[in-house]
Design a protein around this motif. Structure first.
Motif, mmCIF file in Angstrom:
data_model
loop_
_atom_site.group_PDB
_atom_site.id
_atom_site.type_symbol
_atom_site.label_atom_id
_atom_site.label_comp_id
_atom_site.label_asym_id
_atom_site.label_seq_id
_atom_site.Cartn_x
_atom_site.Cartn_y
_atom_site.Cartn_z
ATOM 1 N N PRO A 28 0.832 -1.206 0.000
ATOM 2 C CA PRO A 28 0.000 0.000 0.000
ATOM 3 C C PRO A 28 0.868 1.258 0.000
ATOM 4 N N ASP A 29 0.297 2.365 -0.431
ATOM 5 C CA ASP A 29 1.051 3.623 -0.462
ATOM 6 C C ASP A 29 1.317 4.171 0.937
ATOM 7 N N GLY A 47 1.639 0.876 8.039
ATOM 8 C CA GLY A 47 0.799 0.737 9.222
ATOM 9 C C GLY A 47 0.894 1.912 10.173
ATOM 10 N N THR A 48 2.095 2.438 10.358
ATOM 11 C CA THR A 48 2.272 3.581 11.262
ATOM 12 C C THR A 48 1.517 4.794 10.759
ATOM 13 N N GLN A 49 1.598 5.063 9.460
ATOM 14 C CA GLN A 49 0.878 6.201 8.886
ATOM 15 C C GLN A 49 -0.632 6.014 9.019
ATOM 16 N N ILE A 50 -1.093 4.796 8.793
ATOM 17 C CA ILE A 50 -2.531 4.519 8.923
ATOM 18 C C ILE A 50 -3.006 4.804 10.345
ATOM 19 N N MET A 51 -2.244 4.338 11.337
ATOM 20 C CA MET A 51 -2.641 4.550 12.731
ATOM 21 C C MET A 51 -2.644 6.029 13.103
ATOM 22 N N LEU A 99 -4.374 -1.654 -0.134
ATOM 23 C CA LEU A 99 -3.735 -2.630 -1.015
ATOM 24 C C LEU A 99 -4.611 -2.908 -2.232
ATOM 25 N N GLU A 100 -5.929 -2.997 -2.014
ATOM 26 C CA GLU A 100 -6.849 -3.196 -3.132
ATOM 27 C C GLU A 100 -6.779 -2.023 -4.102
ATOM 28 N N LEU A 101 -6.691 -0.786 -3.558
ATOM 29 C CA LEU A 101 -6.535 0.389 -4.415
ATOM 30 C C LEU A 101 -5.252 0.295 -5.234
ATOM 31 N N ARG A 102 -4.189 -0.131 -4.568
ATOM 32 C CA ARG A 102 -2.891 -0.237 -5.239
ATOM 33 C C ARG A 102 -2.949 -1.262 -6.364
ATOM 34 N N MET A 103 -3.639 -2.371 -6.106
ATOM 35 C CA MET A 103 -3.784 -3.398 -7.134
ATOM 36 C C MET A 103 -4.582 -2.878 -8.328
ATOM 37 N N GLU A 153 1.314 9.455 -1.752
ATOM 38 C CA GLU A 153 0.898 9.583 -0.356
ATOM 39 C C GLU A 153 -0.315 10.483 -0.189
ATOM 40 N N ALA A 154 -0.348 11.616 -0.889
ATOM 41 C CA ALA A 154 -1.446 12.568 -0.716
ATOM 42 C C ALA A 154 -2.778 11.968 -1.144
ATOM 43 N N GLU A 155 -2.815 11.351 -2.336
ATOM 44 C CA GLU A 155 -4.062 10.771 -2.818
ATOM 45 C C GLU A 155 -4.469 9.575 -1.966
ATOM 46 N N ALA A 156 -3.503 8.762 -1.548
ATOM 47 C CA ALA A 156 -3.825 7.621 -0.688
ATOM 48 C C ALA A 156 -4.411 8.097 0.632
#
Length: 527
Positions: free
Chosen positions: A425-426, A429-433, A452-456, A463-466
């Motif tokens: 993923p873009d 885990g740390t960024q998500i939290m 991850l599904e988006l990335r696929m 990073e900005a769009e994610a």
């Protein structure tokens, strides 16, 4: 010049290339009054014109004296095999093993021999497994000793035992597997009497350790012609003991009814997979055990999944999944290492994946998923998929081959544009939290799966769009909204069951919704 003369000349040429240190070792033993002879595989390979890699010797000297003489010759020695009369030594990277003449007797219920030292080279040779391995060259004078006719059997390309085959296999049942291995490695046939004895005594392999079976099977699969060794295993019943999942394929016709059976199809797939291996500098250098064994096992799930359909066709639904499970189980029983077992069973599981995408052009998303599923096995999977095409329909074969080559082209194109070998993923885990103000746990996993599904599907987002897409997803899927929806349903049911209090319930729920909405807006702003 006849064949025998040609073979002898060829052997002489190869033996003349022995390192000087080997000849010196022979002189050391001769000066001490002991015989020393190069024996077995190295002599056989010399006459076949193959390079000599192993230096195995036999001697009249007892182990203690052998150790003394090797100390004089080598930089270092070891006696880990002294129990069986073997002493090892090394000198300037050259490794040798020297074993005292033996005359062994075996316990019929055990693989381990009772070691009895022999008195002559000829006696030592007659106790060996096959005549082509029962030849020796005395050093330092390079005298050929061939009491069992090994040269003649090399010329004939046949495996024969020095002693009666039944006695040889009863003494050491592992020799039954070794016959199959040498058939693969040397492309030799076995004599009729040896084949009969193998069939009669195949069950004796049950007393042999699985580790030794594993070693012979691995060497068979990496030989120059595995098909010959495997066919011998099946014809003699050895496969029923060692690899019954493969021998069971003989009775299964394929879904098209165009092959004699799935067994023959599997051998063809194996042959074709071998042809697709590369040189040492390629992605799948030969011999590749993982690719070959996956080709051998790829359809073993078919007997368990065969179904006769109402229209007269035969289906094998989920045979790839069932086959992967059976492969893993058999390889564990044969004590293959975990990494090899995982790789082979994964290839079996994925061998139909290519066909799941149909005949349409490969989208970026489909390519990413295929590469991610295959991981580091992608080059092997491409080759297994191509090898699995054994149809006699030329148009269909051409269409499948074109599809495989198109997939390989699309993989190369995407690799040039983005990192697809290890798609992540873009956001980590740390960024998500941090973005969602979450502690480690299930919700973080859900968020990562979404990214991850988006990335696929869409490729690298940045990073900005994610971040924007993640916050949008979270707003729609966070747990507190789900709790509100559940409470609304519960309240509606409560109101329906108590009509006289419905106004109060509705008013209370409206107040609750207002508070919840305000809280949600505050949370969203904070995030």
């Amino acid at each position: 010049m006849n064949q025998r003369a040609q073979l002898l000349v060829q052997g002489q040429v190869s033996l003349n290339k022995l390192p000087r240190a080997i000849l010196e070792l022979g002189s050391i033993f001769a000066r001490s009054g002991e015989e020393l002879a190069l024996v077995g595989g190295p002599v056989r390979d010399a006459f076949l014109g193959q390079p000599i890699h192993d230096f195995d010797f036999t001697t009249s000297a007892r182990p203690d004296k052998t150790a003394q003489l090797l100390d004089e010759w080598g930089d270092t020695t070891w006696d880990i095999g002294k129990e069986f009369g073997t002493i090892g030594a090394a000198r300037s990277g050259l490794v040798v093993e020297v074993t005292t003449y033996r005359s062994e007797s075996y316990d019929p219920h055990s693989r381990k021999p009772e070691v009895v030292y022999g008195d002559s080279l000829e006696g030592d040779l007659t106790r060996r497994d096959f005549t082509v391995n029962a030849m020796a060259v005395r050093l330092p004078h390079m005298e050929l000793v061939d009491p069992c006719g090994g040269v003649d059997d090399l010329i004939a390309g046949v495996l024969e035992t020095p002693a009666p085959a039944e006695q040889s296999f009863d003494d050491d049942p592992l020799r039954i597997m070794r016959a199959c291995r040498f058939a693969s490695q040397l492309d030799f046939d076995v004599s009729e009497r040896v084949m009969r004895a193998m069939a009669d005594m195949a069950q004796r392999l049950s007393i042999v350790s699985v580790e030794r079976i594993n070693s012979e099977l691995t060497r068979l699969m990496t030989g120059i012609y595995p098909r010959k060794g495997l066919e011998l295993m099946v014809e003699t019943g050895v496969c029923d003991v060692v690899l019954p999942e493969f021998s069971q394929l003989r009775d299964i016709s394929d879904e098209h009814g165009r092959h004699k059976d799935v067994f023959e199809h599997t051998l063809t797939v194996l042959d074709q997979a071998i042809e697709l291996e590369t040189e040492d500098d390629g992605p799948v250098p030969r011999p590749d055990f993982i690719l070959r064994f996956a080709a051998l096992m790829h359809d073993i799930g078919k007997p368990a999944t065969r179904r006769f359909e109402p229209d007269g066709t035969v289906s094998f639904y989920a045979h790839d999944i069932v086959g992967a499970r059976l492969t893993r189980k058999r390889m564990n029983q044969l004590r293959f290492d975990k990494a090899t077992t995982k790789a082979v069973s994964r290839l079996v599981e994925l061998h139909m994946r290519f066909h799941g995408y149909g005949d349409s052009a490969w989208s970026d998303s489909a390519v990413r998923r295929y590469v991610t599923d295959a991981g580091e096995l992608v080059e092997r999977l491409n080759r297994l998929t191509q090898a699995d095409c054994t149809t006699r329909n030329r148009r269909k074969a051409a269409r499948i081959l074109h599809g495989i080559h198109d997939l390989e082209r699309r993989i190369a194109e995407l690799k040039a544009q983005e990192e697809i070998d290890a798609i992540r993923p873009d956001l980590d885990g740390t960024q998500i939290m941090e973005l969602l103000q979450l502690p480690p746990g299930r919700q973080v996993g859900h968020a990562r799966k979404f990214l991850l599904e988006l990335r696929m599907e869409e490729g690298p987002l940045g990073e900005a769009e994610a971040t924007r897409r993640l916050l949008q997803w979270w707003e729609e899927n966070r747990p507190d909204r789900a709790e509100v929806a559940v409470s609304d349903v519960a309240a509606d049911r409560e109101a329906a069951s108590h009509p006289d209090t419905s106004d109060t319930a509705t008013s209370d729920r409206a107040t609750s919704d207002t508070v919840t909405s305000d809280t949600a807006n505050t949370d969203a702003t904070t995030s």
